[in-house]
Write an enzyme that holds these catalytic residues in place. Structure first.
Site, PDB file in Angstrom:
ATOM      1  N   VAL A  23      84.289  67.532  73.079  1.00  0.00           N
ATOM      2  CA  VAL A  23      84.481  66.101  72.850  1.00  0.00           C
ATOM      3  C   VAL A  23      84.635  65.837  71.359  1.00  0.00           C
ATOM      4  O   VAL A  23      83.860  66.352  70.540  1.00  0.00           O
ATOM      5  CB  VAL A  23      83.300  65.290  73.419  1.00  0.00           C
ATOM      6  CG1 VAL A  23      83.540  63.796  73.226  1.00  0.00           C
ATOM      7  CG2 VAL A  23      83.101  65.600  74.901  1.00  0.00           C
ATOM      8  N   LYS A  38      87.992  64.032  75.374  1.00  0.00           N
ATOM      9  CA  LYS A  38      87.357  65.187  75.995  1.00  0.00           C
ATOM     10  C   LYS A  38      88.446  66.156  76.432  1.00  0.00           C
ATOM     11  O   LYS A  38      89.254  65.837  77.316  1.00  0.00           O
ATOM     12  CB  LYS A  38      86.512  64.765  77.198  1.00  0.00           C
ATOM     13  CG  LYS A  38      85.821  65.945  77.881  1.00  0.00           C
ATOM     14  CD  LYS A  38      84.930  65.482  79.017  1.00  0.00           C
ATOM     15  CE  LYS A  38      84.256  66.669  79.690  1.00  0.00           C
ATOM     16  NZ  LYS A  38      83.377  66.268  80.790  1.00  0.00           N
ATOM     17  N   ASP A 136      75.101  66.366  87.790  1.00  0.00           N
ATOM     18  CA  ASP A 136      74.687  66.917  86.489  1.00  0.00           C
ATOM     19  C   ASP A 136      73.961  65.836  85.695  1.00  0.00           C
ATOM     20  O   ASP A 136      74.244  65.601  84.524  1.00  0.00           O
ATOM     21  CB  ASP A 136      75.898  67.443  85.718  1.00  0.00           C
ATOM     22  CG  ASP A 136      75.492  68.405  84.589  1.00  0.00           C
ATOM     23  OD1 ASP A 136      74.343  68.910  84.624  1.00  0.00           O
ATOM     24  OD2 ASP A 136      76.306  68.644  83.690  1.00  0.00           O
TER      25      ASP A 136
END
Length: 751
Positions: A23, A38, A136
């Site tokens: 990023v 990103k 995540d």
């Protein structure tokens, strides 16, 4: 990449790198705004699966519109490089913020931690309702805006319900320290997996570290799958118990036992926040109202040439405290807490905060021969201004009149209604015998040290007071108190001191039925030595009736009668009242924790002991009592460490040796238990040691025949600790033994 222009984005600096992307901060030259780019890492560009995952992240984010989810502006491919154009969030990650706080030995406030968690949970709930699992969830993927709110990022591992699963069954997906048990085992995950990861994040935000730790990723995964999560309160004692429950439910190993949706978990947190805000508001109002009608009488300074006259200034202070407790609507801080400020420079505003009072009385005493000068001033803690002040120059024989004048002046200054007739004196005289009065003050001065030497020194002065005036009830009551506590703490054989305590307390009541201390002393000896359960309670009740603002009577009533009788709720309520009256008392704060332990609430007990040790980290009795709480909780190492710390601070006392031996015995470490037992028996050869202490060790070792031999000796010696047979955890192993049932009946413990 820095300095390059890709499409119409000028790359400014690298922000971070993870497994799914790199990023960068960039400037959108068309719209003149900062964005985050990103990029799919070069090593993954050739992987069809990773490209598909990258595109899936774009679709996942674009399907979401929520104030706590980072916005996606575009997805582009330029010269073979794929990148997402995302909202730029300048505040950094929550993980970075937590690390910064940790480096400064600080943590988020509980309120702020819960607020962040609600924002994260709300974002995840929004994604779940649209069929998107994050998979995540972690503080690295929670970014802060300039305003300090949180936005979730990095949906690189997101799964779209009904979409193609891009991970083969049997492969773990996510970050090890935040995985759910099913993720750790490569099983199919659903929204409840995000709930588990969210539970880890919530724990981390409040506690400042992670619940599951290990030296490797595999070790962490093992802990997640097999080990129970630690209690949040063990890492953050001030966390509300309800928050402990929320975290525990979110971290259940079995998905069906967790919250079944993020909406459910967020609703719980929002409810907690509302309740805490209401409690804070109500508590602030209550504290303000309480403080307005509350006063602390600080120790009057001894300005006499002879430092030995300090007993007189202390005694004057105590008598004023006792007098003011007779005033209706006025809460008076007890002696122990007020005397914490003796001889120290202080700010009255800080005293007001610590003791929750609206005003303090301070002053000085100068005694010379038969003359005494007393100065006193009443100070408003809010602004430090004097509400009233006065100076009294009197003969010593007028000391009671001085105390009464000061008390009445304070009442008038605070505009509080007196109980009963206006001309009723607040201070009792003492048969005009100033020698007896002074000797009682000296006895009380030493008694208040709460040591064996202090009690024995107190005996000397109280005995002299009785000799000087055989009709002075406070002398007899004080003498009874000293004998009571020498017997209770095992400093002297009960058969030697407790009958004396009973005779003296009875005499004090006969001389002055309105003496509250005498009734408390009589109640204690009736329960601790006579085991007269029916006769003890009325004495405690009468003492509270006579002196409703007394913390010490509440301590004695709760610890020697209510708790042993199994009336734990009443005992805890009374002990909390004692703590409110005497908030800085180490003894009262410690025994509130003991009551939590003996009512089998070890987590509450540990939190209470930690508060006590905040007042004085070297108070041995708090460490010893904490050892019991840790043992009840099953935290073996912590229990032993607490007992050992108590021994370092308090020496090899009978109680500490017995506790250590019992703890080792319960753990099966018999050699160490016998080693401590030998020390205990050797100590018994040198000084008095209650047979109960020896019996406790044998109960831990499982040698019940010897245990009951020593319990019978304790019965013969009238050990006060047998009153705890109903509720004391030391007796847990023998409760079903017929000998125990018989002994309990003989002691008269209520069923």
């Amino acid at each position: 990449m820095t300095g390059r222009v890709i499409s119409h984005y000028e790359v400014l600096e690298k922000l971070g790198e993870g497994g799914m992307g790199v990023v960068y901060k960039a400037r959108d030259q068309r719209l003149n705004r900062l964005v985050a780019l990103k990029f799919l890492p070069n090593r993954l560009i050739g992987s069809k699966e990773q490209v598909a995952r990258f595109e899936q992240e774009a679709r996942a984010i674009s399907a979401l519109n929520h104030p706590h989810i980072a916005t996606i502006h575009d997805v582009e491919s330029v010269d073979g490089e794929r990148f997402l154009v995302l909202e730029y969030l300048p505040g950094g990650t929550l993980k970075a913020k937590l690390k910064k706080l940790q480096a400064a030995a600080e943590k988020l406030s509980v309120d702020q931690a819960v607020s962040y968690a609600i924002q994260i949970g709300g974002a995840l709930a929004h994604a779940h309702r649209r069929g998107i699992l994050h998979r995540d969830v972690k503080t690295d993927n929670a970014m802060l805006t300039e305003e300090g709110t949180v936005k979730i990022t990095d949906f690189g591992l997101a799964k779209l319900t009904g979409g193609t699963e891009l991970t083969q069954t049997g492969f773990t997906v996510g970050t090890a320290t935040y995985m759910s048990p099913e993720q750790a085992q490569g099983q199919t995950a659903d929204q409840r997996s995000d709930v588990f990861s969210f539970g880890i994040v919530l724990f981390e935000l409040v506690a400042g570290d992670l619940p599951f730790r290990g030296q490797s990723g595999m070790a962490v995964l093992y802990e997640i799958v097999n080990s129970p999560a630690p209690l949040l309160s063990s890492r953050r004692p001030e966390a509300p118990p309800r928050l402990d429950e929320i975290v525990r439910k979110a971290l259940e190993k079995q998905p069906e036992r967790r919250y079944q949706s993020m909406d459910e978990a967020v609703a719980e947190l929002e409810g907690l926040t509302r309740d805490l805000q209401a409690a804070t508001s109500t508590g602030a109002q209550r504290r303000a109202a309480t403080a307005a009608g509350a006063i602390a009488v600080l120790p009057f300074a001894n300005l006499s040439a002879d430092p030995e006259n300090e007993y007189f200034s202390d005694g004057l202070t105590e008598d004023l405290i006792t007098a003011l407790t007779q005033v209706e609507g006025l809460r008076v801080v007890a002696r122990t807490s007020a005397f914490q400020f003796k001889g120290k420079a202080y700010d009255v505003r800080e005293i007001g905060r610590q003791l929750s009072v609206g005003s303090v009385l301070e002053g000085s005493v100068r005694k010379a021969g038969e003359r005494v000068r007393v100065t006193a001033q009443l100070v408003n803690v809010t602004d430090g201004f004097q509400l009233w002040s006065e100076r009294y120059d009197r003969e010593m024989r007028d000391v009671f009149a001085i105390q009464d004048e000061i008390s009445r002046a304070i009442v008038k200054a605070l505009k509080v209604q007196l109980v009963g007739a206006e001309d009723r004196p607040l201070i009792k005289g003492c048969c005009n015998n100033m020698e007896a009065y002074n000797l009682v003050l000296k006895g009380r001065y030493h008694w208040n040290k709460w040591t064996a030497d202090g009690f024995r020194k107190g005996l000397e002065f109280y005995s002299q007071a009785i000799a000087a005036d055989p009709h002075y009830a406070p002398g007899y009551a004080g003498l009874a108190d000293c004998f009571n506590l020498l017997g209770f703490w095992g400093f002297s054989p009960p058969q030697e001191v407790m009958p004396k305590a009973k005779a003296l307390a009875t005499k004090a009541v006969e001389l002055d039925e309105t003496n509250a201390e005498a009734h408390t002393a009589l109640g204690m000896v009736r329960i601790l030595y006579d085991w007269d359960w029916a006769g003890a309670e009325p004495e405690f009740r009468r003492a509270l009736e006579l002196n409703p603002g007394d913390a010490t009577t509440r301590l004695g009533y709760a610890m020697t009668f209510l708790a042993p009788a199994g009336r734990m709720e009443e005992a805890i309520k009374l002990m909390r009242e004692a703590r409110d009256l005497d908030p800085l008392s180490l003894v009262i704060n410690t025994y509130l924790g003991v009551l939590y332990s003996f009512s089998r609430q070890p987590d509450k007990a540990i939190r209470q002991f930690e508060k006590t040790l905040d007042l004085d980290p070297n108070f041995a009795e708090a460490h010893r009592s904490m050892g019991w709480a840790y043992h009840l909780k099953g935290e073996v190492a912590e229990a032993i460490a607490s007992f050992e710390r108590a021994r370092e601070l308090g020496g090899n006392t009978a109680f500490i040796l017995a506790d250590l031996a019992w703890n080792y015995a319960m753990l099966g470490r018999t050699a160490e238990a016998h080693e401590q037992l030998e020390k205990l028996l050797a100590l018994r050869e040198q000084t008095y040691v209650s047979p109960y202490s020896v019996a406790l060790v044998y109960m831990g070792l499982g040698d019940y025949d010897r245990a009951f031999e020593w319990l019978e000796k304790a019965y013969e010696e009238r050990s006060a600790w047998l009153t705890w047979m109903k509720t004391g955890p030391g007796f847990d192993r023998v409760r079903g033994d017929p000998r125990f049932v018989d002994l309990m009946k003989r002691v008269g413990v209520p069923e």
